[in-house]
Design an enzyme around this catalytic site. Structure first.
Site, mmCIF file in Angstrom:
data_model
loop_
_atom_site.group_PDB
_atom_site.id
_atom_site.type_symbol
_atom_site.label_atom_id
_atom_site.label_comp_id
_atom_site.label_asym_id
_atom_site.label_seq_id
_atom_site.Cartn_x
_atom_site.Cartn_y
_atom_site.Cartn_z
ATOM 1 N N HIS A 155 0.608 -1.355 -0.077
ATOM 2 C CA HIS A 155 -0.153 -0.199 0.076
ATOM 3 C C HIS A 155 0.877 1.229 -0.008
ATOM 4 O O HIS A 155 0.184 2.343 -0.206
ATOM 5 C CB HIS A 155 -1.032 -0.076 1.297
ATOM 6 N N ASP A 185 0.228 -7.681 1.420
ATOM 7 C CA ASP A 185 0.459 -6.385 1.496
ATOM 8 C C ASP A 185 1.922 -6.142 1.629
ATOM 9 O O ASP A 185 2.331 -5.544 2.527
ATOM 10 C CB ASP A 185 -0.245 -5.613 2.694
ATOM 11 N N SER A 263 4.570 2.890 7.745
ATOM 12 C CA SER A 263 4.289 1.582 7.119
ATOM 13 C C SER A 263 5.605 1.013 6.031
ATOM 14 O O SER A 263 6.117 1.983 5.411
ATOM 15 C CB SER A 263 3.322 2.113 5.808
#
Length: 528
Positions: A155, A185, A263
């Site tokens: 992402h 992911d 992230s």
């Protein structure tokens, strides 16, 4: 002067006193200080400065500091900042006025046990990926080889048209996308550089709650190469994204602070080994609230090595949806303990259906290894090469069996492998009303022809059915493992359950089926 500075100045002005009064107060304060100092000196009580404690007095704290500093110094050179230019159509707005629940979590599609954590953005809990949103293009990553391979999140870079990587020594490199693992992911990118500092792989399977971990990254996109310390809060956390039950869980939960911009950054153990990739947080503000989640290295390493070798990842696939065995539902399946996974749905023409697996089978072993829960099974199956044959140990109606399954390959959107009238009859015991599933209702609710049961018409707020996550539009297929193909049959089955006993329902909802344990309302046992 910036807006924030102007605001600060304005606040100070509101607190300001007239000049004359302020001067008088300062003179009075100075006089009192001088008087007190003179008094203390005359009494021989001159103030003494506190001396610092020596290392021997705080040896444990000093040792902890030294250890954390050593780990941070070892890992930080391998941490990178990832800057992304993305396609405008992929931007996602998540602000105070947005009612979404985060990426991949459409409204109303969370399992009951997660609903109290996720809300509609109006003072309730929501999920955020801990990266500034793709339109801002900020994330983190970790170097896993000296020749420039970097792991981050899908992402962060999945929709990028341009990727730039900033190293700890402030050098900036363009990066190319090597491959994606959308299911987990994850992504691998590469920069053209040599002799880089890389991180060593750790074994996430050895993690235990309470162990020290450090999280690295670029919180909020501005504070690059930050490090926070915490513990492993829990392991094997399930997948909260029930819109896609194929996504494996097994997340590591930590209280090491993770914020937007982290992230793709690493979670490391006390030895400085990579044990996870920071991926999302659960919060009501968008900032860290004590619950961060990382993809375990057991998954990350397998995906990264496959991407580097082949440019893609081939995931194993069975074609089942599952519920974890719990103390509540284990008695309905004659189980000796609360471990394993219950098959709630078998996809037609899937490896599972061809092998003869059925709804209600309880999965207990995979190739002789104990299955703790559905999440652990998902992770294990996803890493098995398609075409291999596995042996599942199951309990069917309380009797043990061994079933061989040839693992298929996960293809994408049409496959499932997850860890998922009453007319005006109104349920006093359960708090719901059901109708026969007529052709018109089937069309309205988009219920497939093979689904047979009683359609839920309404659910009383705060009722046992509501607590179990049952909603209008769901279809009840079984009561205590007995099929119900009409509202009348459903009512009769519920009436047959002795007062005070829990009820196991098999519920079709939004394309998937799950088992739900309902605790009937004791004050309304004579109802329904």
């Amino acid at each position: 002067m910036t807006v924030s500075t102007n605001s600060l100045v304005a606040n100070l002005k509101r607190l300001a006193l007239p000049a004359g009064i302020a001067t008088a107060l300062l003179l009075a304060f100075a006089f009192l200080l001088g008087h007190n100092a003179a008094q203390a000196a005359s009494n021989g009580d001159a103030a003494k400065s506190a001396t610092p404690l020596d290392d021997s007095s705080v040896s444990s704290l000093v040792a902890l500091d030294n250890a954390v500093e050593a780990v941070a110094a070892r890992v930080t050179p391998a941490v990178v900042n990832v800057s992304v230019t993305a396609k405008p159509s992929t931007s996602v707005q998540l602000d105070d006025d947005d009612d979404s629940q985060g990426p991949g979590v459409p409204d109303g599609m969370l399992p009951p046990e997660f609903k109290r954590f996720f809300g509609n953005g109006h003072g309730q809990m929501r999920v955020f990926p801990p990266a500034n949103q793709i339109e801002r293009g900020i994330g983190s990553g970790i170097i896993i080889s000296p020749d420039g391979y970097i792991v981050t999140n899908n992402h962060v870079v999945g929709d990028a048209t341009q990727i730039r990587v900033t190293l700890n020594d402030r050098r900036v490199f363009p990066a190319k996308l090597v491959g994606l693992d959308k299911l987990n992911d994850l992504a691998v990118i590469k920069i053209d550089a040599k002799n880089l500092t890389s991180v060593a792989w750790g074994d996430s399977a050895k993690l235990r709650p309470g162990q020290t971990v450090l999280a690295f990254g670029s919180p909020f996109g501005y504070f690059q190469f930050s490090v926070t310390r915490g513990i492993v809060s829990a392991i094997n956390r399930p997948n909260p994204y029930s819109d896609d039950p194929r996504k494996p869980g097994a997340y590591i939960q930590t209280d090491a602070a993770i914020n937007q911009g982290n992230s793709g950054g690493p979670l490391v153990n006390a030895h400085g080994e990579l044990v996870g990739i920071n991926t999302f947080i659960i919060t009501n503000s968008g900032s860290f609230a004590g619950a961060g989640f990382a993809i375990p290295s057991q998954i990350v390493r397998a995906s990264a090595e496959a991407i580097i070798k082949d440019g893609t990842v081939h995931h194993g696939y069975l074609g089942i949806s599952m519920n974890d065995v719990t103390p509540e539902n284990s008695s309905f399946f004659n189980l000796p303990d609360a471990t394993g996974a219950i098959i709630s749905q078998v996809t037609p023409d899937s490896p599972a259906s061809r092998a003869g697996l059925k709804s209600g089978d309880v999965l207990r072993e995979l190739d002789g290894n104990k299955i703790v829960n559905g999440s652990a099974l998902q992770v294990a199956v996803s890493q098995i090469a398609p075409g291999n044959t596995i042996t599942l140990g199951i309990l069917r109606d309380g009797k043990p069996e061994k079933i061989s399954v040839k693992v298929g390959e996960f293809k994408g959107e049409t496959q499932v492998a997850g860890n998922s009238t009453e007319g005006t009859h109104k349920g006093g015991r359960l708090g719901l009303a059901v109708n026969d599933l007529t052709p018109d209702m089937r069309s309205q609710l988009n219920v497939p022809s093979q689904v047979k049961g009683a359609a839920v018409q309404s659910v009383r707020p705060a009722s046992p059915a509501d607590d179990a996550g049952i909603a209008p539009g769901d279809v009840i297929l079984e009561v205590n493992r007995h099929p119900v193909e009409s509202a009348e049959k459903f009512v009769n089955e519920v009436h047959s359950v002795p007062a005070g006993k829990d009820i196991l329902l098999l519920v079709w909802s939004r394309g998937g089926t799950t088992y739900r344990v309902v605790h009937p309302d004791q004050e309304k046992e004579n109802g329904m």
